[in-house]
Each structure stands twice: as C-alpha cells, then as structure tokens.
Design a protein around this motif. Structure first.
Motif, PDB file in Angstrom:
ATOM      1  N   GLU A  52       0.844  -1.205   0.000  1.00  0.00           N
ATOM      2  CA  GLU A  52       0.000   0.000   0.000  1.00  0.00           C
ATOM      3  C   GLU A  52       0.882   1.259   0.000  1.00  0.00           C
ATOM      4  N   ARG A  53       1.952   1.235   0.825  1.00  0.00           N
ATOM      5  CA  ARG A  53       2.863   2.391   0.863  1.00  0.00           C
ATOM      6  C   ARG A  53       3.560   2.550  -0.483  1.00  0.00           C
ATOM      7  N   PHE A  54       3.947   1.419  -1.076  1.00  0.00           N
ATOM      8  CA  PHE A  54       4.599   1.450  -2.388  1.00  0.00           C
ATOM      9  C   PHE A  54       3.659   2.066  -3.425  1.00  0.00           C
ATOM     10  N   VAL A 153       6.904   9.768   0.542  1.00  0.00           N
ATOM     11  CA  VAL A 153       7.052   9.063  -0.731  1.00  0.00           C
ATOM     12  C   VAL A 153       8.474   8.501  -0.728  1.00  0.00           C
ATOM     13  N   LYS A 154       8.585   7.185  -0.605  1.00  0.00           N
ATOM     14  CA  LYS A 154       9.920   6.585  -0.389  1.00  0.00           C
ATOM     15  C   LYS A 154      10.722   6.667  -1.686  1.00  0.00           C
ATOM     16  N   ASN A 155      11.795   7.439  -1.645  1.00  0.00           N
ATOM     17  CA  ASN A 155      12.461   7.791  -2.899  1.00  0.00           C
ATOM     18  C   ASN A 155      13.984   7.693  -2.782  1.00  0.00           C
ATOM     19  N   ASN A 157      16.080  10.016  -3.826  1.00  0.00           N
ATOM     20  CA  ASN A 157      16.729  11.343  -3.836  1.00  0.00           C
ATOM     21  C   ASN A 157      17.423  11.534  -2.488  1.00  0.00           C
ATOM     22  N   TRP A 158      18.551  10.911  -2.357  1.00  0.00           N
ATOM     23  CA  TRP A 158      19.197  10.799  -1.035  1.00  0.00           C
ATOM     24  C   TRP A 158      20.326  11.781  -0.821  1.00  0.00           C
ATOM     25  N   MET A 159      20.425  12.846  -1.610  1.00  0.00           N
ATOM     26  CA  MET A 159      21.615  13.698  -1.453  1.00  0.00           C
ATOM     27  C   MET A 159      21.701  14.291  -0.046  1.00  0.00           C
ATOM     28  N   SER A 186      14.355  14.941  12.347  1.00  0.00           N
ATOM     29  CA  SER A 186      13.516  14.232  11.367  1.00  0.00           C
ATOM     30  C   SER A 186      13.893  12.752  11.345  1.00  0.00           C
ATOM     31  N   GLU A 187      14.860  12.368  10.539  1.00  0.00           N
ATOM     32  CA  GLU A 187      15.206  10.949  10.418  1.00  0.00           C
ATOM     33  C   GLU A 187      16.618  10.841   9.865  1.00  0.00           C
ATOM     34  N   GLY A 188      17.078   9.622   9.695  1.00  0.00           N
ATOM     35  CA  GLY A 188      18.429   9.399   9.192  1.00  0.00           C
ATOM     36  C   GLY A 188      18.415   8.548   7.932  1.00  0.00           C
ATOM     37  N   PRO A 189      19.614   8.278   7.390  1.00  0.00           N
ATOM     38  CA  PRO A 189      19.705   7.481   6.163  1.00  0.00           C
ATOM     39  C   PRO A 189      19.266   6.032   6.385  1.00  0.00           C
ATOM     40  N   GLY A 190      17.949   5.841   6.289  1.00  0.00           N
ATOM     41  CA  GLY A 190      17.419   4.484   6.378  1.00  0.00           C
ATOM     42  C   GLY A 190      16.729   4.145   7.681  1.00  0.00           C
ATOM     43  N   PHE A 191      16.422   5.126   8.513  1.00  0.00           N
ATOM     44  CA  PHE A 191      15.763   4.784   9.789  1.00  0.00           C
ATOM     45  C   PHE A 191      15.000   5.969  10.377  1.00  0.00           C
ATOM     46  N   ASN A 192      14.028   5.639  11.226  1.00  0.00           N
ATOM     47  CA  ASN A 192      13.352   6.623  12.075  1.00  0.00           C
ATOM     48  C   ASN A 192      14.034   6.633  13.444  1.00  0.00           C
ATOM     49  N   ILE A 193      13.768   7.703  14.199  1.00  0.00           N
ATOM     50  CA  ILE A 193      14.426   7.857  15.512  1.00  0.00           C
ATOM     51  C   ILE A 193      13.372   7.908  16.629  1.00  0.00           C
ATOM     52  N   LEU A 208       8.876  13.045   7.227  1.00  0.00           N
ATOM     53  CA  LEU A 208       9.695  11.844   7.379  1.00  0.00           C
ATOM     54  C   LEU A 208       8.914  10.639   6.868  1.00  0.00           C
ATOM     55  N   LEU A 209       9.667   9.584   6.599  1.00  0.00           N
ATOM     56  CA  LEU A 209       9.013   8.362   6.144  1.00  0.00           C
ATOM     57  C   LEU A 209       8.298   7.721   7.333  1.00  0.00           C
ATOM     58  N   GLU A 210       7.023   7.417   7.107  1.00  0.00           N
ATOM     59  CA  GLU A 210       6.276   6.759   8.185  1.00  0.00           C
ATOM     60  C   GLU A 210       6.595   5.272   8.124  1.00  0.00           C
ATOM     61  N   GLY A 211       7.670   4.915   8.848  1.00  0.00           N
ATOM     62  CA  GLY A 211       8.245   3.575   8.736  1.00  0.00           C
ATOM     63  C   GLY A 211       7.308   2.477   9.221  1.00  0.00           C
ATOM     64  N   MET A 212       7.445   1.328   8.591  1.00  0.00           N
ATOM     65  CA  MET A 212       6.678   0.161   9.032  1.00  0.00           C
ATOM     66  C   MET A 212       7.179  -0.323  10.391  1.00  0.00           C
ATOM     67  N   THR A 213       8.461  -0.181  10.634  1.00  0.00           N
ATOM     68  CA  THR A 213       9.002  -0.585  11.933  1.00  0.00           C
ATOM     69  C   THR A 213       8.554   0.424  12.990  1.00  0.00           C
ATOM     70  N   ARG A 214       8.491   1.679  12.592  1.00  0.00           N
ATOM     71  CA  ARG A 214       7.956   2.731  13.475  1.00  0.00           C
ATOM     72  C   ARG A 214       6.538   2.356  13.887  1.00  0.00           C
ATOM     73  N   SER A 247      14.567   2.809  14.295  1.00  0.00           N
ATOM     74  CA  SER A 247      13.713   1.711  13.818  1.00  0.00           C
ATOM     75  C   SER A 247      13.753   1.675  12.297  1.00  0.00           C
ATOM     76  N   THR A 248      13.907   0.465  11.767  1.00  0.00           N
ATOM     77  CA  THR A 248      13.977   0.280  10.321  1.00  0.00           C
ATOM     78  C   THR A 248      13.762  -1.178   9.951  1.00  0.00           C
ATOM     79  N   THR A 249      13.286  -1.383   8.720  1.00  0.00           N
ATOM     80  CA  THR A 249      13.110  -2.749   8.215  1.00  0.00           C
ATOM     81  C   THR A 249      14.427  -3.519   8.266  1.00  0.00           C
ATOM     82  N   ALA A 250      15.505  -2.867   7.815  1.00  0.00           N
ATOM     83  CA  ALA A 250      16.802  -3.540   7.727  1.00  0.00           C
ATOM     84  C   ALA A 250      17.562  -3.390   9.044  1.00  0.00           C
TER      85      ALA A 250
HETATM   86  N1  PLP Z   1      13.370   6.705   7.029  1.00  0.00           N
HETATM   87  C1  PLP Z   1      14.038   6.500   5.881  1.00  0.00           C
HETATM   88  C2  PLP Z   1      14.606   7.692   5.161  1.00  0.00           C
HETATM   89  C3  PLP Z   1      14.210   5.208   5.364  1.00  0.00           C
HETATM   90  O1  PLP Z   1      14.877   5.031   4.222  1.00  0.00           O
HETATM   91  C4  PLP Z   1      13.679   4.108   6.092  1.00  0.00           C
HETATM   92  C5  PLP Z   1      13.825   2.737   5.594  1.00  0.00           C
HETATM   93  O2  PLP Z   1      14.491   2.440   4.642  1.00  0.00           O
HETATM   94  C6  PLP Z   1      12.989   4.352   7.291  1.00  0.00           C
HETATM   95  C7  PLP Z   1      12.841   5.665   7.726  1.00  0.00           C
HETATM   96  C8  PLP Z   1      12.395   3.216   8.094  1.00  0.00           C
HETATM   97  O3  PLP Z   1      11.227   2.717   7.466  1.00  0.00           O
HETATM   98  P1  PLP Z   1      10.799   1.215   7.591  1.00  0.00           P
HETATM   99  O4  PLP Z   1      10.610   0.919   9.027  1.00  0.00           O
HETATM  100  O5  PLP Z   1       9.533   1.108   6.810  1.00  0.00           O
HETATM  101  O6  PLP Z   1      11.900   0.391   7.005  1.00  0.00           O
END
Ligand code: PLP
Length: 303
Positions: A52-54, A153-155, A157-159, A186-193, A208-214, A247-250
């Motif tokens: 759904e997020r995708f 919108v998970k993208n 554009n990571w500059m 806000s957040e970091g490269p690949g995770f919520n805080i 920020l990305l509304e993470g699934m792990t969040r 928190s993050t998927t990976a």
């Molecule tokens: N914020 C960013 C910028 C991310 O790239 C990610 C995951 O890749 C997350 C947060 C965490 O999201 P999720 O828990 O869905 O992996």
C-alpha cells in the motif's frame, strides 16, 4: 546454492544480470520510488501494508508499474523463494523507465518499469550495533523540506541523507540524524528515531518516512504501557534523553548509546529499548504480521 535474485523485464535473474540503461531518467534523475520489505523465517512482514505504501509512492510520482499490485505481491514472494535465503530484504522499485524516443524528453511518455531485488537480510547500521549501540551525529546538513520532496514518498533522492552520513563519518559518528530546516529532528539514512525520557516514549512528527518498523514500535510500546507520543522534537530533547533507538526494516530496533560522541543515558542500550527489541524479534520469529511466502505462491497456483 542461495543467491540474490532480481526481477526485471518480466524475468527472474541472478542479481549480476539485472541491468538498466544509463540513459534512463530512473538513473540520470533518480526518477524512481521504492519500498523495502523483509522476510524472516519464511514470513513476509506487513506485506500488504508495504504494498500500500509502495502504491502511494508510485501514484504520488505518476508512475504506473506494468503489473497490478496482486502480481507485485507474487513477484515479492517468488524472488524470496527463488533466492533460497532464509531471511531476506526485498526492494521494490517503480521506475520511470527508458524514453521511447531519445529525441523526445517528455517523461510522461517513458515506459515505466518494475524492478524487485531480493538479498540476504541486512542491518543498515551494522549488526554489531545491536549490542554496542550507535554513535549518532545530529548533522548540520538538513533534511530536504516537505515542499520540495515529500519524505513519505519513499524515494532515492538521497543527497541530503548521504551528505548527512558523510558529515557524521567525518565527525567520528556511526550514522546521521538530520533536522528539518526549522530545526526539529527528522530521520536518518534508512531509519526513524525514537527517544525515551522520564518513562515516556517520543518520535518526531513531520516530513519523514512513516516507517513500518515505526508503526510496529507504536504497537509494541502501547501494549507495554509506554504510551508513544509523536511530536516535534529538538536536538536537545535527544541529547537529554534517558535512552534512544532507531527503527527500520533492515535491522529492526537499534540502540543509540552516544549522541555527537557524548554518552547518552548510562551509555548502554536502554531498558525500554531492550524490551522492545526482544519483543520485536520474538514476535517476528512467531510470524507476527507475517504472510507466509508459500501461501502467496499457492495463491498463484490456484489462480
Ligand atoms: N526513514 C528513511 C529515510 C528510510 O529510508 C527508512 C527505511 O528504509 C525508514 C525511515 C524506516 O522505514 P521502515 O521501518 O519502513 O523500514
């Protein structure tokens, strides 16, 4: 033998054979949205929610992948099955694709594509940080404003995130936490805080990305009686926290034990962090929010 698998141009191929043109806006303009899911012991975590997020992401960018969502669901499962890995991360990408005619640069006419990639499960902050914790640098580099890029919108554009990460490495940190232009976390490269203070648990609200792990942490924390609160947070809120984690998927939940090189709390992973981590993995092993790979594949056989 287990190997990383990609799905591209209607075919499942070993990852080394998955290639796109260097002329595509997918590559030249990062014109691609994505989502990363994980499977643990044969269970795909929150599969429909990720899909759904995708879908929200590709619709936001007017991308139209050449498969319906049910088919994408099956592609995810088939990538995992074909890879042979026990635990995986699967990344779905909705690409702008190639120009039909190189003389016509109208991106609306590109042939949109879908790529899926399945690799062994990985820890974006490093598996060792599960026990040692992360030294998190709050960076000068800012997160791009929502008016420019909607982080929901998970993208690719990571500059901003990459510049933040490079700054963090230069400052001796393990990873970066970026602030919004108005100075909130806000957040970091690949995770919520997340941070805990006086028995309360907080996570930032905003671009920020509304993470699934969040989302999973919200659920677990509520059940544990630690009512999680989403609100604007400042760098000082983090610096003065009793404990913090990402928190993050990976990688699930990872403790933060230093901020800007200074010890956070007592310098060890916090009690709440550890409880949440243990519960998260205990449930993942029990198939929490999981869809079995073989069940998705059977849906295909029945159809
Ligand atoms: N914020 C960013 C910028 C991310 O790239 C990610 C995951 O890749 C997350 C947060 C965490 O999201 P999720 O828990 O869905 O992996």
């Amino acid at each position: 033998m287990a190997e990383s698998i990609a799905f591209l141009d209607d075919e499942f191929v070993p990852i080394s054979e998955a290639k796109i043109s260097i002329l595509e806006p997918t590559f030249t303009k990062s014109d691609v949205v994505y989502d990363t899911l994980s499977s643990w012991q044969g269970h795909i975590f929150r599969l429909n929610e990720h899909l759904e997020r995708f879908q929200n992401s590709y619709r936001a960018m007017q991308l139209n992948p050449p498969y319906p969502l049910e088919e994408i669901r099956r592609i995810v499962a088939e990538c995992i099955e074909r890879s042979g890995f026990e635990d995986t991360c699967v990344t779905l990408m909705a690409t702008r694709g190639p120009f039909i005619d190189l003389a016509d640069r109208d991106i609306r006419k590109c042939k949109n594509g879908l790529i899926a990639v399945c690799v062994p499960y990985y820890w974006v902050l490093g598996e060792d940080k599960q026990t040692n914790g992360v030294n998190m640098v709050i960076t000068e580099n800012q997160r791009v404003p929502a008016g420019a890029i909607d982080a929901r919108v998970k993208n690719f554009n990571w500059m901003d995130l990459t510049r933040g990460l490079l700054e963090a490495y230069e400052k001796g940190g393990d990873s970066a936490l970026l602030c919004t232009p108005d100075g909130f976390l806000s957040e970091g490269p690949g995770f919520n805080i997340w941070l805990a203070k006086d028995g309360k648990l907080f996570t930032p609200r905003g671009n920020l990305l509304e993470g699934m792990t969040r989302r999973s942490v919200f659920e677990l924390a509520k059940e544990m009686g630690a009512m999680p609160i989403e609100k604007p947070l400042t760098p000082d809120d983090l610096r003065s926290a009793d404990e913090a984690f990402t928190s993050t998927t990976a990688g699930g939940i990872t403790p933060v034990t230093q901020v800007d090189g200074k010890t956070l709390g007592n310098g060890a992973p916090g009690i709440l962090t550890t409880r949440l981590t243990d519960e998260y993995w205990r449930r993942r092993e029990a198939g929490w929010h999981g869809t079995r790979v073989e069940d998705v594949l059977q849906e295909r056989d029945v159809a």
